[in-house]
Design an enzyme around this catalytic site. Structure first.
Site, PDB file in Angstrom:
ATOM      1  CE  LYS A 143      -4.115   1.685   0.236  1.00  0.00           C
ATOM      2  NZ  LYS A 143      -3.869   2.615  -0.959  1.00  0.00           N
ATOM      3  CE  LYS A 178       2.956   6.752   6.594  1.00  0.00           C
ATOM      4  NZ  LYS A 178       2.686   7.525   5.351  1.00  0.00           N
ATOM      5  CE  LYS A 218       4.563   7.715  -1.307  1.00  0.00           C
ATOM      6  NZ  LYS A 218       3.840   7.973  -0.386  1.00  0.00           N
ATOM      7  CB  THR A 258      -3.340  13.060   5.145  1.00  0.00           C
ATOM      8  OG1 THR A 258      -3.462  11.960   4.216  1.00  0.00           O
ATOM      9  CG2 THR A 258      -1.986  13.132   5.627  1.00  0.00           C
ATOM     10  CG  ASN A 308      -4.881  16.357   0.071  1.00  0.00           C
ATOM     11  OD1 ASN A 308      -4.994  16.088   1.201  1.00  0.00           O
ATOM     12  ND2 ASN A 308      -5.728  15.867  -0.911  1.00  0.00           N
ATOM     13  CB  SER A 320      -6.163   4.252   1.684  1.00  0.00           C
ATOM     14  OG  SER A 320      -5.935   5.268   0.928  1.00  0.00           O
TER      15      SER A 320
HETATM   16  P1  NAD Z   1       0.834  18.477  -2.435  1.00  0.00           P
HETATM   17  O1  NAD Z   1       1.526  18.265  -3.702  1.00  0.00           O
HETATM   18  O2  NAD Z   1      -0.715  18.547  -2.277  1.00  0.00           O
HETATM   19  O3  NAD Z   1       1.199  19.621  -1.288  1.00  0.00           O
HETATM   20  C1  NAD Z   1       2.607  19.795  -1.004  1.00  0.00           C
HETATM   21  C2  NAD Z   1       2.707  21.264  -0.558  1.00  0.00           C
HETATM   22  O4  NAD Z   1       4.081  21.589  -0.133  1.00  0.00           O
HETATM   23  C3  NAD Z   1       2.619  22.291  -2.041  1.00  0.00           C
HETATM   24  O5  NAD Z   1       1.825  23.280  -1.461  1.00  0.00           O
HETATM   25  C4  NAD Z   1       3.746  22.760  -2.298  1.00  0.00           C
HETATM   26  O6  NAD Z   1       3.882  24.104  -2.850  1.00  0.00           O
HETATM   27  C5  NAD Z   1       4.515  22.613  -0.901  1.00  0.00           C
HETATM   28  N1  NAD Z   1       5.901  22.824  -0.826  1.00  0.00           N
HETATM   29  C6  NAD Z   1       7.000  22.272  -1.639  1.00  0.00           C
HETATM   30  N2  NAD Z   1       8.090  22.363  -1.091  1.00  0.00           N
HETATM   31  C7  NAD Z   1       8.092  23.356  -0.323  1.00  0.00           C
HETATM   32  C8  NAD Z   1       8.845  24.240   0.294  1.00  0.00           C
HETATM   33  N3  NAD Z   1      10.334  24.020   0.542  1.00  0.00           N
HETATM   34  N4  NAD Z   1       8.633  24.931   1.437  1.00  0.00           N
HETATM   35  C9  NAD Z   1       7.267  25.202   1.674  1.00  0.00           C
HETATM   36  N5  NAD Z   1       6.310  24.450   0.841  1.00  0.00           N
HETATM   37  C10 NAD Z   1       6.762  23.671   0.257  1.00  0.00           C
HETATM   38  O7  NAD Z   1       0.963  17.108  -1.560  1.00  0.00           O
HETATM   39  P2  NAD Z   1       0.478  16.367  -0.170  1.00  0.00           P
HETATM   40  O8  NAD Z   1      -0.370  15.303  -0.734  1.00  0.00           O
HETATM   41  O9  NAD Z   1      -0.086  17.366   0.734  1.00  0.00           O
HETATM   42  O10 NAD Z   1       1.818  15.983   0.501  1.00  0.00           O
HETATM   43  C11 NAD Z   1       2.778  16.479   1.389  1.00  0.00           C
HETATM   44  C12 NAD Z   1       3.339  15.398   2.273  1.00  0.00           C
HETATM   45  O11 NAD Z   1       2.363  14.532   2.933  1.00  0.00           O
HETATM   46  C13 NAD Z   1       4.204  14.619   1.472  1.00  0.00           C
HETATM   47  O12 NAD Z   1       5.536  14.330   2.364  1.00  0.00           O
HETATM   48  C14 NAD Z   1       3.375  13.416   1.259  1.00  0.00           C
HETATM   49  O13 NAD Z   1       4.253  12.131   1.168  1.00  0.00           O
HETATM   50  C15 NAD Z   1       2.621  13.449   2.735  1.00  0.00           C
HETATM   51  N6  NAD Z   1       1.493  12.558   2.752  1.00  0.00           N
HETATM   52  C16 NAD Z   1       0.531  12.963   1.954  1.00  0.00           C
HETATM   53  C17 NAD Z   1      -0.687  11.963   2.114  1.00  0.00           C
HETATM   54  C18 NAD Z   1      -1.979  12.183   1.387  1.00  0.00           C
HETATM   55  O14 NAD Z   1      -3.056  11.517   1.540  1.00  0.00           O
HETATM   56  N7  NAD Z   1      -2.035  13.499   0.575  1.00  0.00           N
HETATM   57  C19 NAD Z   1      -0.662  10.939   3.027  1.00  0.00           C
HETATM   58  C20 NAD Z   1       0.465  10.861   3.858  1.00  0.00           C
HETATM   59  C21 NAD Z   1       1.294  11.604   3.773  1.00  0.00           C
END
Ligand code: NAD
Length: 431
Positions: free
Chosen positions: A70, A94, A106, A190, A221, A359
C-alpha cells in the site's frame, strides 16, 4: 537492489537502535534492510506537439509480510529510486504502527506535472498503470495519491486499471473520486488524522488548543486540511507556506479563504498583495520559507517534503514541538539534535497515518459494496488513532524514549511477529 545511499540509508540508520532494543532476529533485520521488489519503467507519452517523451517511473514493494502493498504515487521532478524505496520503507512501518493489514509500497514518476497540459498529464497517469499493471491489484499492491497526484489523476488511473482488467476493480486503487468508488472523508483524512494525533498529544500534556500557536510548512492537500481543521478546533494558525513563499499573521489566519485564493491565483505570496477584504482583515506579512521554520510557535507542522529540517538548520528551530505531516521531513541527525534540545517530534509514521487508514476503509467499502457515511469514516479514523497513538505515547513515557522510537518499536514488533509466524531461522535452530 537499491544503492544504499542518501535517503534510504538515513532512514535505515534509525533501525539499528530499534533492532537492538527489541533483540530482533537476524531474519527480521535481513528482511527489513532492503526492498523486496523494485520495478522500473520508462513511460512513453505522446506530447501535444506530436513529439514522444520518456518519463522514468518506479513502483517499489518494500515488504510483503502483513498484507498487500500500500502506498501513494508521487509526480515530482526529484523522484528517484532511492526516494521511492525510502517512502515504501516508511509505508511498511506506518501500516504496522496503526495495525493495518497492509505492507509498504510506493510509486513515483520523475516529472514536473506543472509543465504538462491536462491531456499530457492524463496520458502519463494512464501510462503508469499500463507500465505496472501486472504488479498491482487489490491483493498485490494498492496505490493511492501522494504529492501532485489528486483525485483527478487517481480517477484516470482507476479507469485505466478497469479498462485493462476488462471489469470494474474499484479496490485496485484508493483516493478515487466519489463517483467511482471513493470514500467520503478520504480527501481530508491525512490532515484530520494529523490533528487527531496532535489533540491526543496536547491533551496528555494538559494543554488546550486555544493555548497553542501553529506554523504549517506545505499548503497542499495534507497541509491545508490540517490547517483548516486545526483553525476550526481553536488552535491559532499563525503561518502557512507553499513552495512559492510564506504568509504570517500574529493574530491567526483563516486557511479556507487563503486556500481558495491560492487555487485561483496559484500563489500564496500573492495573498498579501491582493486587494480583497480577506487580505485586509487578515493583516498578513510575507515571510521567506526558511523564516517560517524558525518561528517561535508551539507547534511547527511540516507538510511539504522530505529533509525540511536537517543538520544545517536544526538549531534555528524555536518551536516547542514538531508535527511531521510530510514523510521524512526531519533527517536522523536533526532528530537527535531536537531530542537533545528537548523539542518533541511527533513522527510521520503516526502523524500522517490518517490517509492510509481511510484508504484502508475505502478498500474495505469497495470489497463489500457497503458505503459508509462520512461521520462513520471519521469516527473509525479517530477510534484507531486514539488507540494506536496512546499505545505509542504510553510506551514513550514508560521507556523514557521519543515518540518516534516508541512508534518504531510498536511497528517492528508487529512486523517481526508476522515474519516469525511465516517461519524464521529459530524454527531450525531452537528445536
Ligand atoms: P501536495 O502536492 O498537495 O502539497 C505539497 C505542498 O508542499 C504544496 O503546497 C507545495 O507548494 C509545498 N511545498 C513544496 N516544497 C516546499 C517548501 N520547500 N516550502 C514550503 N512548501 C513547500 O502534497 P500532499 O499530498 O499534501 O503531501 C505533502 C506531504 O504529505 C508529502 O510528504 C506526502 O508524502 C505526505 N503525505 C500525504 C498524504 C496524502 O494523503 N496526501 C498521506 C500521507 C503523507
Amino acid at each position: 537492489m537499491v544503492e544504499k545511499a542518501g535517503l534510504l540509508k538515513d532512514a535505515q540508520s534509525r533501525m539499528v537502535d530499534i533492532f537492538d532494543r527489541l533483540g530482533a532476529s537476524s531474519d527480521v533485520c535481513r528482511r527489513l534492510e532492503q526492498p523486496r521488489r523494485v520495478h522500473q519503467a520508462a513511460i512513453l507519452v505522446r506530447m501535444d506537439d506530436g513529439s514522444l517523451e520518456a518519463f522514468p517511473a518506479w513502483r517499489v514493494q518494500y515488504d510483503a509480510t502483513r498484507g498487500p502493498g500500500k502506498g501513494g504515487i508521487r509526480f515530482h521532478p526529484n523522484v528517484n529510486e532511492d526516494e521511492v524505496a525510502t517512502l515504501a520503507f516508511w509505508m511498511t512501518l506506518k501500516c504496522a504502527v496503526v495495525d493495518l493489514p497492509f505492507s509498504g509500497a510506493k510509486g513515483g514518476i520523475q516529472v514536473d506535472p506543472k509543465t504538462l497540459s491536462l491531456l499530457e498529464l492524463e496520458r502519463l497517469s494512464r501510462g503508469y498503470v499500463r507500465a505496472f499493471f501486472d504488479v498491482l491489484g487489490p491483493d498485490r499492491d494498492i496505490p493511492a495519491p501522494d504529492v501532485n497526484t489528486n483525485d483527478v489523476v487517481i480517477g484516470w488511473m482507476a479507469d485505466e486499471y478497469s479498462e485493462i482488467a476488462r471489469r470494474q476493480v474499484p479496490c485496485a486503487i484508493t483516493g478515487k473520486p466519489l463517483g467511482v468508488g471513493g470514500s467520503l472523508g478520504r480527501v481530508a483524512s491525512t490532515g484530520r488524522g494529523a490533528l487527531e494525533v496532535l489533540d491526543i498529544w496536547i491533551k496528555r500534556q494538559g494543554k488546550r488548543p486555544e493555548d497553542m500557536t501553529i506554523a504549517v510548512q506545505g499548503f497542499g492537500n495534507a497541509g491545508y486540511h490540517f490547517a483548516q481543521l486545526a483553525h476550526e478546533a481553536g488552535y491559532r494558525v499563525v503561518a502557512l507556506s507553499d513552495s512559492g513563499g510564506a504568509v504570517f499573521s500574529e493574530g491567526g489566519l483563516d486557511p479556507t479563504p487563503i486556500w481558495r485564493h491560492k487555487n485561483e491565483s496559484r500563489e500564496l505570496r500573492s495573498m498579501v498583495y491582493c486587494d480583497s477584504s480577506v487580505c485586509e482583515e487578515a493583516d498578513m506579512d510575507v515571510l521567506e520559507n526558511d523564516e517560517l521554520l524558525a518561528l517561535d510557535v508551539d507547534v511547527l507542522a511540516l507538510a511539504a517534503m522530505e529533509n525540511a529540517i536537517t543538520h544545517d538548520n536544526v538549531d534555528r528551530v524555536r518551536a516547542g514541538a514538531i508535527l511531521e505531516i510530510a514523510n521524512g521531513p526531519v533527517t536522523s541527525s536533526a532528530d537527535q539534535r531536537l531530542e537533545e534540545r528537548g523539542i518533541t517530534v511527533i513522527p510521520d509514521v503516526l502523524a500522517n497515518a490518517g490517509g492510509v487508514i481511510v484508504s484502508h476503509m475505502e478498500w474495505v467499502q469497495n470489497r463489500t459494496g457497503d458505503y459508509w457515511p462520512e461521520q462513520v469514516v471519521n469516527e473509525r479514523l479517530a477510534e484507531r488513532l486514539v488507540r494506536e497513538a496512546n499505545l505509542c505515547f504510553d510506551r514513550a513515557e514508560k521507556e523514557d524514549t521519543s515518540p518516534r522510537t516508541a512508534a518504531y518499536l510498536q511497528c517492528v514488533e508487529r512486523i517481526a511477529r508476522a515474519m516469525e509466524s511465516r517461519g524464521t531461522q529459530s524454527y531450525f535452530t531452537d528445536r
